[in-house]
Scaffold this active site. Structure first.
Site, PDB file in Angstrom:
ATOM      1  N   GLU A   1       0.724  -1.137  -0.101  1.00 57.62           N
ATOM      2  CA  GLU A   1      -0.087  -0.158   0.005  1.00 57.62           C
ATOM      3  C   GLU A   1       0.792   1.393  -0.111  1.00 57.62           C
ATOM      4  OE1 GLU A   1      -3.215   0.404  -0.221  1.00 57.62           O
ATOM      5  OE2 GLU A   1      -3.583  -1.911  -0.108  1.00 57.62           O
TER       6      GLU A   1
ATOM      7  N   GLU B   1      -1.775   8.954  -0.810  1.00 54.77           N
ATOM      8  CA  GLU B   1      -2.039   8.360  -2.030  1.00 54.77           C
ATOM      9  C   GLU B   1      -1.553   9.306  -3.014  1.00 54.77           C
ATOM     10  OE1 GLU B   1      -5.823   7.115  -4.860  1.00 54.77           O
ATOM     11  OE2 GLU B   1      -6.176   7.612  -2.865  1.00 54.77           O
TER      12      GLU B   1
ATOM     13  N   ASN C   1     -15.057   5.264   6.207  1.00 49.00           N
ATOM     14  CA  ASN C   1     -14.062   4.575   7.041  1.00 49.00           C
ATOM     15  C   ASN C   1     -13.504   5.627   7.942  1.00 49.00           C
ATOM     16  OD1 ASN C   1     -13.892   1.568   6.408  1.00 49.00           O
ATOM     17  ND2 ASN C   1     -12.870   2.404   4.333  1.00 49.00           N
TER      18      ASN C   1
END
Length: 398
Positions: free
Chosen positions: A251, A260, A298
């Site tokens: 990740e 990201e 989330n």
């Protein structure tokens, strides 16, 4: 890298009686005083006395203070019983229930069904008074409502609240005696020792990592999730540690990335169907931290479980290393994503590393969708199990 919508991850009180003890009745001598006498009739000795127990309810899980945090306003939740001080509840003679010497408190002294429970400095308010009925309900007399697991949801991190007493399983509690010495009032949980991955092995796994991802930060965060890499025999513990770190490696590009990289994705992570919306902005819920946590729901769920407002301040996951690790470990322990098991349960139950991939990003990668992405995770897992000197087991792919 990111999955399609919805993306799973990432990227009436009765007579007071003594609470039933599930182990040995060792509290009996003092519990008869504390649990059988109404608070307004207590003697001075009873006022200063206390009994410590774990309160066990729905699905055999415990009353727990989120992330072992002693700060005012910390969420009180349901969580796997783990023996930590975050689940050590002191039943005081003044009618309070305390963790870290702070009181279980009905938020804003509310009396409405659904009002949440938090940890707060003890102030003698009626919203901090609790009594136990013959039916083993725990009742706040001021609201005439029971301590209740929200929505009857037995998942780790489910918030506790008050609700009209119904006799339902989500309102039933027993107490299990707690022995041993207790740390000073308000002391945070001590960092867990004995992680199956040594610092030298961690360095070997991530030789070029960003300084944000420290070994100390990981081990300190693990103290809030004591089941990770401690469940099962030595092989299972090492396999879980390798699986966790392999997914983190994939990740984050070997722990080199904190956020990201594809900014074009950022506006995609706001699920406007959620009642709470995206108060930090539509483009604020992109992937961050060890598992690249993403989506507003989330951040909301992780924040509620950890007692941190991540819905309004998701940037904490990229600016505070401890928060980042805890958010990642929260996902690993509590979310199954498009899979059927949490990543933790997948490894503990020996379902195989492939099931952790499915839980984390299976909607995008598994079933032949992105074979190279899956293989990247598998390669990291095999490399890390080799470093730890353990076989990787079967079912590596998804």
């Amino acid at each position: 890298m990111m999955s399609t919508t919805p993306r799973p991850r990432l990227r009436s009180p009765g007579r007071l009686v003594r609470v039933g003890l599930t182990t040995g009745g060792v509290l009996a001598a003092v519990a008869a005083t504390l649990f059988a006498v109404a608070p307004d009739k207590l003697s001075p000795a009873a006022e200063s006395s206390s009994v410590e127990a774990r309160f066990i309810g729905l699905a055999g899980k415990c009353v727990d203070v989120a992330a072992a945090n002693s700060a005012d306003g910390t969420a009180v939740q349901l969580f796997d019983c783990n023996g930590t001080d975050a689940q050590r509840v002191s039943k005081r003679g003044d009618g309070t229930l305390r963790v870290f010497d702070k009181c279980l408190d009905v938020v804003d002294a509310g009396t409405d069904a659904g009002t949440a429970i938090q940890l707060w400095n003890c102030n003698g308010g009626p919203n901090q008074q609790w009594v136990v009925t013959e039916a083993l309900d725990i009742v706040n007399p001021a609201a005439d409502k029971c301590l209740d697991v929200r929505d009857g949801n037995s998942a780790n991190g489910t918030r506790l609240q008050i609700w009209t007493c119904t006799g339902a399983a989500q309102q039933k509690w027993t107490a299990e005696a707690v022995g041993g010495a207790r740390r000073g009032a308000g002391a945070p949980a001590a960092p867990r020792t004995g992680f199956v991955v040594s610092e030298a092995q961690f360095d070997a796994m991530f030789p070029g990592r960003n300084s944000f991802y420290t070994y100390k930060g990981l081990t300190e965060a693990l103290s809030a999730f004591p089941g990770i890499a401690t469940t099962g025999d030595d092989i299972v513990r090492k396999q879980e540690a390798a699986a966790l770190l392999a997914n983190v490696s994939h990740e984050t590009g070997g722990m080199t990335e904190i956020v990201e990289g594809n900014t074009a994705n950022y506006p995609d992570y706001c699920d406007v169907s959620q009642s709470y919306g995206c108060p930090a902005g539509q483009d604020a819920y992109f992937g961050r931290g060890p598992v690249q946590l993403s989506w507003n729901y989330n951040y909301k769920a992780a924040g509620d479980a950890l007692g941190i407002d991540l819905l309004n301040n998701p940037w904490l996951v990229q600016n505070d290393a401890t928060v980042a690790w805890k958010a990642g470990l929260w996902f690993w322990s509590t979310r199954s994503g498009p899979g059927t098991l949490t990543p933790h349960d997948a490894m503990v139950n020996q379902a195989g590393f492939g099931q952790t991939i499915r839980s984390i990003n299976g909607a995008v990668e598994c079933d032949g969708k992105k074979r190279a992405e899956v293989q990247s995770r598998v390669d990291a897992y095999q490399r890390f199990t080799q470093i730890l000197g353990v076989a990787p087991g079967g079912n590596l792919s998804c």
